[in-house]
Structure formats: C-alpha cells, structure tokens
Design a protein around this motif. Structure first.
Motif, PDB file in Angstrom:
ATOM      1  N   THR A  37       0.992  -1.208   0.008  1.00 37.91           N
ATOM      2  CA  THR A  37      -0.066  -0.041   0.047  1.00 37.91           C
ATOM      3  C   THR A  37       0.956   1.255   0.132  1.00 37.91           C
ATOM      4  O   THR A  37       0.555   2.381  -0.565  1.00 37.91           O
ATOM      5  N   PHE A  38       2.014   1.128   0.837  1.00 41.91           N
ATOM      6  CA  PHE A  38       2.735   2.613   1.040  1.00 41.91           C
ATOM      7  C   PHE A  38       4.015   2.468   0.107  1.00 41.91           C
ATOM      8  O   PHE A  38       4.604   1.303  -0.326  1.00 41.91           O
ATOM      9  N   GLN A  39       4.373   3.566  -0.061  1.00 41.60           N
ATOM     10  CA  GLN A  39       5.709   3.594  -1.136  1.00 41.60           C
ATOM     11  C   GLN A  39       6.705   3.579  -0.267  1.00 41.60           C
ATOM     12  O   GLN A  39       7.550   4.729  -0.121  1.00 41.60           O
ATOM     13  N   PHE A  40       7.534   2.411  -0.110  1.00 43.24           N
ATOM     14  CA  PHE A  40       8.502   2.166   0.760  1.00 43.24           C
ATOM     15  C   PHE A  40       9.634   2.329  -0.274  1.00 43.24           C
ATOM     16  O   PHE A  40       9.469   1.836  -1.515  1.00 43.24           O
ATOM     17  N   THR A  41      10.947   2.558   0.165  1.00 44.53           N
ATOM     18  CA  THR A  41      12.069   2.528  -0.515  1.00 44.53           C
ATOM     19  C   THR A  41      12.616   1.321  -0.459  1.00 44.53           C
ATOM     20  O   THR A  41      12.227   0.234   0.388  1.00 44.53           O
TER      21      THR A  41
END
Lengths: 278, 349
Positions: free
Chosen positions: A88-92
């Motif tokens: 869901t989230f934009q992790f590096t």
C-alpha cells in the motif's frame, strides 16, 4: 538441517485443500513444486509457514514440531517470498530489505546501523545496490523480485519458500532470478519454489514435487519424476519432453514442449474452474 | 603509497539518518514557533517578548514589569487551550497514522473507523449521566474501542476488497453510534445538557481547563508510549498480513495493542475537545508526503505536524471572528478541500 512436512491436511469447510501432503527439504536443495492453477501450491506453502492452520499432520524442523514456535523463531528458520504484489505504501527498496531483519531484532527495537549494513550487503550480493533509494512500487517486476530475495538474505533463514518467483517476469529476468536462487542454494540454503514451467524443474531443481487437487502425485529427481506421462496427467494436456543439445557444449538439457495439437477433450480442465483459489 | 584519489564513502544510512533527524528538527522548530507565538494571539494584547519574559521569569529571577492580569491570561486562559490543542492534534494525527499503517489503508482515520463517533456517543452518555471528566474519558474510550472493534470485526467477514470494506463498515458503525448520540440529545434536558452536548460535539477547546489537560495527558502518554515501542513492528505490519507474519511479527497481538492505543489517544482527545474531524486523515497523509511511509520516522513527524496544525487552527477559531468559531467546524472547512487536493495530486492513488 532438514525441513519435513508430514501428512499435512487442510480443510476449508467441506473441501479439502490439502490431502495428507508429505515432503522434505534439505539444506542446499532446490525443490520445484509443479501443479496447475488452484492445485494447492500456495496452500501448502502457507501451511508450512503456519499462516494456515493444519487440520492434521505436522511440520518438523530437524525433528522439532514448529507449530509451537514463536513467529520470530520460525522467521529465523524459514523465509518466505509471497506471490508478487505491491504494498500500500511507497517504501524505498532499502526499507523493504531492512524489514528482513525484523526476526533478529529485540522485541521493541528498531533496526540498528548493523542491520542496515547487513541489508546493504544483501543488496550488494544481488548486484542491486544502485536501487537502494528507488521506490519499490516503481521498480520493474524483476527488480522487485530481487529486492524480496535480498530481504530474505537479510533475514538469513535456513530455508526459503518462494511462491512463483518468476511470475510476471520476462525471459531474461526469469533466468537472472533463477540463477540467483541457484547460487543461494549452493551456499547452503534449502529452497522450495512453485513454478508453472516444468523447464525450471529440469534446469534448476534437485527435486521436483507434483501436486494436483491438493494431493502430491509424485516426487523425486526431475529426470525420473517429471516424465511425459506424469506431466500429461498433471496438466491434462499432451506434453513432449525433448532433449536439447546445446551447440559447443557437452551438456544436454531436457525441455518440455506442448503437443502440436491439443485434443478438444483437454479443454475440460477449463470447465471445472478453479476449485480453491490460493 | 597509492597516490590514487581515495574515494570517500559515506554510508547511505548515515545520510538517511541525518536527513530523518533534520526533518524532525525542522518540524520541531515549526511547532515551537507556532506554540510560542500562539500566546500572543487573542483580545488581550501581549507581545512575543513579554511572553518569553514571563516564561523565563518562571525559571530565572527576572524583575516583574508586567501586570498580574497578563500572567493570568497566559497561564490560566491561553496555556490550557494551547496545550490542549497540541495534545489533541498530535493524538489524532498519531492515531490516524497508526490506523492507516495497521490496516494497510491510507483512507482510514479515527473519524472513518467510527472511533470518534463511538467516543462521542460515550462522552455524550457521560454528560447525560452528569459524569465528570474521568467518567467522560472512561465512557468515550469504552465506546470508541467498541466501535473500532465492531467495524473491524464486520469488515473481515467481507471477503472482497478489504480496504473499501473497512471504510464502509466504519462509516456504518459510525452512523449507528451517531444515531445513539442523537437519541441521547433528544432525551437530555434541553436547558442544561443539550447545549453542552451539542456545543461539545461541534468540537471546541474553549472550555478546556488546565485540570482537563492534566487528566488527558496520562492516557495520551500511555498510548503514545505503546505506539512508539511497537513502531518497527507496525511498520512491518503495513506490508501484507502474511508477509509480516513470515518476517516474524505476531500480528494478532500487535494489532490488538495498536488498536487499543490508537483508540485510547483518540477517545482521550475527544473527551476534552469533542469531535474535531479530519486531523487524523489529513495530517498522516501530509506527513507521509514529507517524510515517507517508514512508521518510526513518520510517527513523531505526524505528531508534531498534527500539534502545529491544531494549535494554528485553534488560533483562527479564537480570533478570526468576534465570536468564537467551533474548532470542529473549522477543521472540516479547511480539511475537506485540502484532502481533495491531496487525493487529486497523488500519483496513481
């Protein structure tokens, strides 16, 4: 070390998703799990990891039943690369890899400089250091798969379960990912992976397990187990196994080729639909 | 000796650590500036130097050259409000951040999950039964927790589109609790309780006393500590459930801890400020855009941003018009279009 599954059975209501499946995986082995869609490959993997409760049977690591183990201990022993999906989230990328260290952290700790260093080492080993600060969501399928493998390296388990690691990858990326898996197994990791390509079993696996409708219908070395008749039966389509001789090389490889003409009766497999989707 | 230029390698984690801390200190300073200058805002004129002097006088021996009334305004009138706004803002922002990470869903917030409505009903019930501030807190926590558990419990029975299911069940449960609140309003004494409940539901800090602030400080602190110590685990949990488990997280226990602590801070803030909407949805989004999704970095930045935002909005509520504007009305007026803007600007949802 040896990981064994004994008579594993899983039931969803009245349908059995897994009928007494048994298998064993040793250090340095690559076991390739072949089976049609909905045959129970993912179910088997999830049952090994304790993500799905077994109705019957057990999973043993060096003879110890792992069902009572805490999650951290299971994670230190068995790594898991799920079917490709996007979080869901934009992790590096580096954040994703550092998460592999979770099982090695004290209960309320956050990763230390050493954990981040180990994550970087894992990325370096797979030649993907340059992707460190890229956003995981924006990478290609092959790059994402390598990041997940790096995460498993950082997790440093004894065994690795990979659910269709080559799914959605182009031919070149498939080869790169499989080569890395082979290198990891040579380093002592026991790998079990699901695949839709019998060729992967011939080229990379030390052992093949065939699963159909939740039952294991064959296991052993790829050459002796994945024969034409068995594969015909597994996929319900006529298949030929050819031996390919590679120019300027002494090696010959087995390849799986579908028959030129598939009888209409084969289309029956499309009609049952998928009985239990992973 | 090798004459080649030595390549100086600075490890990336160091740079990231530094930038992470840098962002944190920037937000800390912004909060500090907003916090301090808010003491100057209001009908009674106090300059910033006087504010600093009066504060300093508490620690250093400074000759008093200001009237006592000025000190009363600062410590008895403005201080509780500003502290209250900081606490409520940071609590709602942290709760929103934690709910979003835990449910892997950027669309949830204390308002949407029904936590605020539940806590609101609990507080209205407590006012109806003439309970004190502690009673209001206990009731709002109990019903807030019940609402979230109910929304989550129903949503996991819906097999398709988990993210949307949770939003919808949260809205349904929220509506249910709101009608409970309406019933209480209908039944309450129209001269005394009804205005209290109604005004309080609009969301306001105008009646906040230092006693109230002191009492909610404890549950907010407990919730914050619980969220902080499990911050890494919550980060891993914002991947998928199976992934988090296979990486070694006891997701069941963690989810319980995170829901209880987020609901605790939400209901504590609802019990002093009433329904202040949008903060728990807007601030986590904004913080994530500025600091990335890594929960350990995100949580403190979200808290600071939430505190700064609510103190600022409360300043507007106090002074924009000749009569005070309810805080909840303002946060909605600011929040709704701003959130719409964020949604439109987001790449690929």
């Amino acid at each position: 070390m040896i990981l064994e599954v004994k008579e594993a059975q899983i039931r969803y209501g009245n349908t059995k998703a897994l009928h007494g499946a048994s298998l064993s995986l040793g250090s340095g082995e690559i076991v390739c799990l072949l089976g049609p869609n909905g045959s129970g490959k993912s179910t088997l993997f999830k049952s090994i990891l304790g993500l799905l409760p077994l109705t019957k049977g057990q999973v043993l690591c060096n003879g110890q039943n792992i069902s009572s183990w805490p999650r951290t201990k299971i994670a230190q022993t068995i790594g898991y690369i799920p079917q490709s999906h996007i979080p869901t989230f934009q992790f590096t990328a580096i954040s994703m890899v550092v998460m592999g260290r979770t099982a090695h952290l004290r209960r309320y700790a956050t990763p230390s400089a050493k954990d981040i260093y180990l994550a970087e080492q894992a990325m370096e080993k797979l030649c993907i250091s340059h992707l460190k600060d890229a956003l995981y969501q924006e990478l290609s399928g092959g790059q994402r798969q390598l990041i997940l493998i790096a995460r498993s390296l950082a997790q440093n388990p004894k065994f690795l379960i990979m659910d269709e690691p080559t799914n959605n990858l182009d031919f070149g990326n498939q080869v790169l990912v499989l080569q890395q898996i082979k290198a990891l197994a040579e380093g002592g990791l026991g790998v079990i992976m699901a695949s839709h390509y019998p060729d992967h079993a011939f080229q990379y696996a030390t052992k093949v397990i065939l699963i159909k409708k939740g039952k294991i219908i064959g296991s052993g070395t790829p050459e002796h187990t994945a024969t034409e008749t068995v594969l015909n039966n597994l996929y319900d389509i006529p298949i030929h196994i050819a031996t390919a001789y590679i120019k300027d090389s002494k090696n010959a490889v087995k390849v799986c080729v579908p028959a030129a003409k598939v009888p209409l009766s084969s289309y029956a497999r499309m009609q049952h639909g998928v009985s239990y989707v992973s | 000796m090798d004459l080649k230029m030595q390549h100086i390698h600075i490890p990336q984690w160091m740079i990231q650590g530094v930038t992470g801390n840098f962002v944190f200190f920037v937000f800390l300073s912004i909060f500090f500036v907003i916090f301090t200058s808010s003491f100057c805002i209001g009908n009674y004129d106090i300059s910033i130097t006087q504010v600093v002097k009066i504060f300093a006088a508490k620690i250093f021996p400074i000759q008093q050259d200001w009237p006592n009334s000025m000190e009363t305004v600062i410590f008895k009138v403005r201080m509780p409000r500003i502290l209250g706004a900081s606490l409520v803002g940071s609590a709602l922002a942290m709760a929103g951040t934690a709910y979003q990470a835990m449910f892997k869903n950027p669309l949830v917030s204390p308002d949407i999950l029904g936590a605020s409505s539940g806590a609101g009903t609990g507080a209205a019930l407590a006012i109806f039964l003439s309970f004190g501030i502690v009673g209001i807190q206990v009731m709002s926590f109990t019903l807030g927790l019940a609402a979230v558990m109910l929304a989550y419990g129903i949503s996991i029975k819906i097999p398709k589109d988990r993210a949307l299911a949770l939003v919808l069940t949260g809205i349904i449960v929220g509506t249910l609790f709101s009608s409970g609140t309406s019933l209480l309003k209908y039944l309450s004494d129209p001269y005394d309780e009804l205005p209290t409940i109604t005004f309080w539901l609009m969301g306001s800090l105008s009646t906040t006393s230092s006693h109230d602030v002191f009492i909610v400080l404890f549950p907010i602190l407990v919730g914050t500590i619980m969220l902080s110590i499990s911050r890494w685990q919550i980060n891993v949990m914002s991947l998928s459930e199976d992934e988090a488990k296979s990486l070694g997280v006891e997701t069941g226990k963690l989810r319980f801890v995170a829901i209880v602590s987020s609901t605790l801070v939400t209901s504590a803030s609802v019990s002093i400020s009433g329904m202040v909407g949008w903060v728990g949805l807007l601030i986590p989004h904004l913080a994530r855009m500025l600091a990335g999704p890594d929960f350990p970095t995100l949580l403190p930045i979200s808290a600071l941003l939430g505190a700064s935002y609510l103190v600022l909005v409360d300043d507007i509520a106090r002074c924009a018009a000749s009569v005070e504007i309810p805080l909840g009305v303002l946060t909605s007026i600011i929040g709704a279009p701003f959130f719409l803007l964020l949604l439109c600007r987001q790449k690929g949802g």
